[in-house]
Design a protein around this motif. Sequence first.
Motif, PDB file in Angstrom:
ATOM      1  N   UNK A  32       0.905  -1.301  -0.104  1.00  4.12           N
ATOM      2  CA  UNK A  32      -0.008   0.018   0.059  1.00  4.12           C
ATOM      3  C   UNK A  32       0.907   1.222  -0.060  1.00  4.12           C
ATOM      4  N   UNK A  33       2.089   1.369   0.786  1.00  2.48           N
ATOM      5  CA  UNK A  33       2.543   2.727   0.844  1.00  2.48           C
ATOM      6  C   UNK A  33       4.110   2.184   1.053  1.00  2.48           C
ATOM      7  N   UNK A  34       4.934   1.662   0.286  1.00  2.00           N
ATOM      8  CA  UNK A  34       6.143   1.119   0.358  1.00  2.00           C
ATOM      9  C   UNK A  34       7.139   2.412   0.743  1.00  2.00           C
ATOM     10  N   UNK A  40      13.313  12.822  -3.434  1.00  4.31           N
ATOM     11  CA  UNK A  40      13.236  14.048  -2.316  1.00  4.31           C
ATOM     12  C   UNK A  40      13.964  13.461  -1.320  1.00  4.31           C
ATOM     13  N   UNK A  41      14.476  14.570  -0.209  1.00  2.00           N
ATOM     14  CA  UNK A  41      15.003  13.815   0.891  1.00  2.00           C
ATOM     15  C   UNK A  41      14.777  14.842   1.992  1.00  2.00           C
ATOM     16  N   UNK A  62      13.006   7.577   6.744  1.00  2.00           N
ATOM     17  CA  UNK A  62      13.230   6.239   5.696  1.00  2.00           C
ATOM     18  C   UNK A  62      12.569   6.545   4.251  1.00  2.00           C
ATOM     19  N   UNK A  63      13.271   5.938   3.269  1.00  4.62           N
ATOM     20  CA  UNK A  63      12.718   6.113   1.819  1.00  4.62           C
ATOM     21  C   UNK A  63      12.903   7.698   1.419  1.00  4.62           C
ATOM     22  N   UNK A  64      13.983   8.357   1.743  1.00  2.00           N
ATOM     23  CA  UNK A  64      14.157   9.509   0.980  1.00  2.00           C
ATOM     24  C   UNK A  64      13.414  10.513   2.040  1.00  2.00           C
TER      25      UNK A  64
END
Length: 129
Positions: A32-34, A40-41, A62-64
Motif C-alpha cells: 500500500x505505501x512502500x 526528495x530527501x 526512511x525512504x528519502x
Amino acid sequence: MDDHRRPWLRLAAVVSGALALLLVLDVDVAHADAAGPTHHRSTVTAVTAEDGGAVPIEVEVIGGDAFLVLRSHPGVTVEVPGYEDEPYLRIGADGVIEVNERSPALWLNEERYGASLPAGVDADAPPRW
C-alpha cells in the motif's frame, strides 16, 4: 481410489492452492505505501529537550522522505511542533499518539505540495487532540 478420480483431485488441490496464494499475496494490501526512495530527501536537523537535558528519543527518515520514525523510551511524553510552532503531534508516556486537528501542519502534510486548510484550522487556537 479409482484412477479416473485422481486427476480431478489433483486439479482441485492445485486450484485451491493457487486461490489461497492469491488471497495471501493481495498486491493492493501488501504494498500500500512502500518506503521506497524518491527524488526528495528530508533530514532531521535538531531534536531538543524542553528542559535542555538529554533527548531520550531517536528520529530517522526512511525512504528519502516517505516516513519519519520516532522512537522514545517508555514513560516519556514527546511533542512535535508544527510549522508555526503550534502543538502538532503528541506521543504520550503510555504510547498513545494524538494529532491536533487544528494544526495547519496536519493538513499541509496530507499532500506533498500542500493542501487547502479547512475552517477552524488555526495555529493559535487551543489544540483539539
